[in-house]
Design a protein around this motif. Sequence first.
Motif, PDB file in Angstrom:
ATOM      1  N   LEU A  96       4.630  -6.071  -7.142  1.00  0.00           N
ATOM      2  CA  LEU A  96       4.005  -4.824  -7.573  1.00  0.00           C
ATOM      3  C   LEU A  96       2.508  -4.900  -7.323  1.00  0.00           C
ATOM      4  O   LEU A  96       1.850  -5.875  -7.691  1.00  0.00           O
ATOM      5  CB  LEU A  96       4.245  -4.604  -9.067  1.00  0.00           C
ATOM      6  CG  LEU A  96       3.438  -3.501  -9.737  1.00  0.00           C
ATOM      7  CD1 LEU A  96       3.954  -2.135  -9.296  1.00  0.00           C
ATOM      8  CD2 LEU A  96       3.481  -3.627 -11.238  1.00  0.00           C
ATOM      9  N   ARG A  97       1.988  -3.875  -6.667  1.00  0.00           N
ATOM     10  CA  ARG A  97       0.538  -3.692  -6.554  1.00  0.00           C
ATOM     11  C   ARG A  97       0.297  -2.193  -6.546  1.00  0.00           C
ATOM     12  O   ARG A  97       0.643  -1.511  -5.596  1.00  0.00           O
ATOM     13  CB  ARG A  97      -0.023  -4.340  -5.291  1.00  0.00           C
ATOM     14  CG  ARG A  97      -1.554  -4.245  -5.222  1.00  0.00           C
ATOM     15  CD  ARG A  97      -2.117  -4.966  -4.047  1.00  0.00           C
ATOM     16  NE  ARG A  97      -1.815  -4.210  -2.836  1.00  0.00           N
ATOM     17  CZ  ARG A  97      -1.998  -4.692  -1.608  1.00  0.00           C
ATOM     18  NH1 ARG A  97      -2.431  -5.907  -1.420  1.00  0.00           N
ATOM     19  NH2 ARG A  97      -1.706  -3.944  -0.562  1.00  0.00           N
ATOM     20  N   LYS A  98      -0.273  -1.685  -7.637  1.00  0.00           N
ATOM     21  CA  LYS A  98      -0.483  -0.245  -7.761  1.00  0.00           C
ATOM     22  C   LYS A  98      -1.560   0.221  -6.790  1.00  0.00           C
ATOM     23  O   LYS A  98      -2.531  -0.475  -6.546  1.00  0.00           O
ATOM     24  CB  LYS A  98      -0.856   0.113  -9.183  1.00  0.00           C
ATOM     25  CG  LYS A  98       0.303  -0.088 -10.138  1.00  0.00           C
ATOM     26  CD  LYS A  98       0.012   0.449 -11.492  1.00  0.00           C
ATOM     27  CE  LYS A  98       1.226   0.216 -12.372  1.00  0.00           C
ATOM     28  NZ  LYS A  98       1.031   0.750 -13.695  1.00  0.00           N
ATOM     29  N   THR A 148      -2.312 -11.268  -1.601  1.00  0.00           N
ATOM     30  CA  THR A 148      -2.121  -9.819  -1.685  1.00  0.00           C
ATOM     31  C   THR A 148      -2.677  -9.211  -2.968  1.00  0.00           C
ATOM     32  O   THR A 148      -2.888  -8.003  -3.027  1.00  0.00           O
ATOM     33  CB  THR A 148      -0.633  -9.451  -1.592  1.00  0.00           C
ATOM     34  OG1 THR A 148       0.066 -10.022  -2.693  1.00  0.00           O
ATOM     35  CG2 THR A 148      -0.032  -9.898  -0.272  1.00  0.00           C
ATOM     36  N   GLY A 149      -2.877 -10.012  -3.994  1.00  0.00           N
ATOM     37  CA  GLY A 149      -3.332  -9.485  -5.278  1.00  0.00           C
ATOM     38  C   GLY A 149      -2.226  -8.760  -6.032  1.00  0.00           C
ATOM     39  O   GLY A 149      -2.490  -7.967  -6.929  1.00  0.00           O
ATOM     40  N   ALA A 150      -0.982  -9.041  -5.682  1.00  0.00           N
ATOM     41  CA  ALA A 150       0.165  -8.388  -6.313  1.00  0.00           C
ATOM     42  C   ALA A 150       0.605  -9.161  -7.552  1.00  0.00           C
ATOM     43  O   ALA A 150       0.170 -10.282  -7.793  1.00  0.00           O
ATOM     44  CB  ALA A 150       1.323  -8.299  -5.317  1.00  0.00           C
ATOM     45  N   GLU A 151       1.463  -8.526  -8.337  1.00  0.00           N
ATOM     46  CA  GLU A 151       2.094  -9.171  -9.480  1.00  0.00           C
ATOM     47  C   GLU A 151       3.590  -9.242  -9.227  1.00  0.00           C
ATOM     48  O   GLU A 151       4.125  -8.482  -8.417  1.00  0.00           O
ATOM     49  CB  GLU A 151       1.823  -8.366 -10.751  1.00  0.00           C
ATOM     50  CG  GLU A 151       0.349  -8.303 -11.102  1.00  0.00           C
ATOM     51  CD  GLU A 151       0.118  -7.574 -12.393  1.00  0.00           C
ATOM     52  OE1 GLU A 151       0.573  -8.082 -13.436  1.00  0.00           O
ATOM     53  OE2 GLU A 151      -0.492  -6.502 -12.359  1.00  0.00           O
ATOM     54  N   MET A 152       4.251 -10.169  -9.907  1.00  0.00           N
ATOM     55  CA  MET A 152       5.680 -10.358  -9.699  1.00  0.00           C
ATOM     56  C   MET A 152       6.432 -10.089 -11.005  1.00  0.00           C
ATOM     57  O   MET A 152       6.519 -10.955 -11.864  1.00  0.00           O
ATOM     58  CB  MET A 152       5.957 -11.784  -9.209  1.00  0.00           C
ATOM     59  CG  MET A 152       7.400 -12.014  -8.840  1.00  0.00           C
ATOM     60  SD  MET A 152       7.705 -13.627  -8.102  1.00  0.00           S
ATOM     61  CE  MET A 152       7.137 -14.720  -9.388  1.00  0.00           C
ATOM     62  N   ASP A 169       0.831  -1.202   0.000  1.00  0.00           N
ATOM     63  CA  ASP A 169       0.000   0.000   0.000  1.00  0.00           C
ATOM     64  C   ASP A 169       0.867   1.254   0.000  1.00  0.00           C
ATOM     65  O   ASP A 169       0.584   2.216  -0.707  1.00  0.00           O
ATOM     66  CB  ASP A 169      -0.932   0.025   1.219  1.00  0.00           C
ATOM     67  CG  ASP A 169      -2.089  -0.955   1.084  1.00  0.00           C
ATOM     68  OD1 ASP A 169      -2.377  -1.392  -0.053  1.00  0.00           O
ATOM     69  OD2 ASP A 169      -2.703  -1.274   2.114  1.00  0.00           O
ATOM     70  N   ASP A 170       1.914   1.249   0.802  1.00  0.00           N
ATOM     71  CA  ASP A 170       2.776   2.431   0.931  1.00  0.00           C
ATOM     72  C   ASP A 170       3.723   2.598  -0.247  1.00  0.00           C
ATOM     73  O   ASP A 170       3.869   3.689  -0.793  1.00  0.00           O
ATOM     74  CB  ASP A 170       3.603   2.362   2.214  1.00  0.00           C
ATOM     75  CG  ASP A 170       2.776   2.595   3.457  1.00  0.00           C
ATOM     76  OD1 ASP A 170       1.616   3.055   3.337  1.00  0.00           O
ATOM     77  OD2 ASP A 170       3.286   2.312   4.557  1.00  0.00           O
ATOM     78  N   HIS A 171       4.406   1.535  -0.637  1.00  0.00           N
ATOM     79  CA  HIS A 171       5.505   1.627  -1.594  1.00  0.00           C
ATOM     80  C   HIS A 171       5.158   1.169  -3.005  1.00  0.00           C
ATOM     81  O   HIS A 171       5.910   1.445  -3.930  1.00  0.00           O
ATOM     82  CB  HIS A 171       6.708   0.831  -1.089  1.00  0.00           C
ATOM     83  CG  HIS A 171       7.186   1.263   0.262  1.00  0.00           C
ATOM     84  ND1 HIS A 171       7.771   2.484   0.477  1.00  0.00           N
ATOM     85  CD2 HIS A 171       7.143   0.647   1.460  1.00  0.00           C
ATOM     86  CE1 HIS A 171       8.091   2.603   1.754  1.00  0.00           C
ATOM     87  NE2 HIS A 171       7.714   1.494   2.380  1.00  0.00           N
ATOM     88  N   GLU A 172       4.102   0.417  -3.188  1.00  0.00           N
ATOM     89  CA  GLU A 172       3.633  -0.111  -4.468  1.00  0.00           C
ATOM     90  C   GLU A 172       4.565  -1.147  -5.094  1.00  0.00           C
ATOM     91  O   GLU A 172       4.121  -2.152  -5.602  1.00  0.00           O
ATOM     92  CB  GLU A 172       3.369   1.007  -5.478  1.00  0.00           C
ATOM     93  CG  GLU A 172       2.281   1.966  -5.059  1.00  0.00           C
ATOM     94  CD  GLU A 172       1.996   2.994  -6.104  1.00  0.00           C
ATOM     95  OE1 GLU A 172       1.059   2.771  -6.896  1.00  0.00           O
ATOM     96  OE2 GLU A 172       2.717   4.010  -6.136  1.00  0.00           O
ATOM     97  N   LEU A 173       5.850  -0.902  -5.091  1.00  0.00           N
ATOM     98  CA  LEU A 173       6.835  -1.835  -5.645  1.00  0.00           C
ATOM     99  C   LEU A 173       7.822  -2.158  -4.529  1.00  0.00           C
ATOM    100  O   LEU A 173       8.490  -1.269  -4.018  1.00  0.00           O
ATOM    101  CB  LEU A 173       7.569  -1.200  -6.830  1.00  0.00           C
ATOM    102  CG  LEU A 173       8.572  -2.086  -7.561  1.00  0.00           C
ATOM    103  CD1 LEU A 173       7.842  -3.163  -8.354  1.00  0.00           C
ATOM    104  CD2 LEU A 173       9.440  -1.261  -8.492  1.00  0.00           C
TER     105      LEU A 173
END
Length: 100
Positions: free
Chosen positions: A85-87, A70-74, A42-46
């Motif tokens: 990465l999660r924008k 987390t719903g993030a991408e790698m 949430d804070d850093h996005e990447l």
Amino acid sequence: MALTNEQKKAYRAIGHTLNPIVTVAGNGLSEGVIDELNRALDDHELIKIKISVGDREVKKAVIAEILRITGAEMPQQIGNTALLLRKNPKAKANLSNLQR
């Protein structure tokens, strides 16, 4: 959303200078680790994380579980280090690694 090769290249370039912000140790994914991953994304996005859980198959399973929860991408994984990465459209510019 699948990342294009150009996007992955740009994120890898940004991630190259980052230090791992979260370490997932041998005891796997606890609630605290998941909370910290979500806060950092949430804070850093990447973010860059370190995964020290044992053999390759266990590491793949842990990474897949992190991405699912987390719903993030790698954009990149090298050895025990992964770039996530999660924008966040409401990210603070002074904390975001994408907006600096």
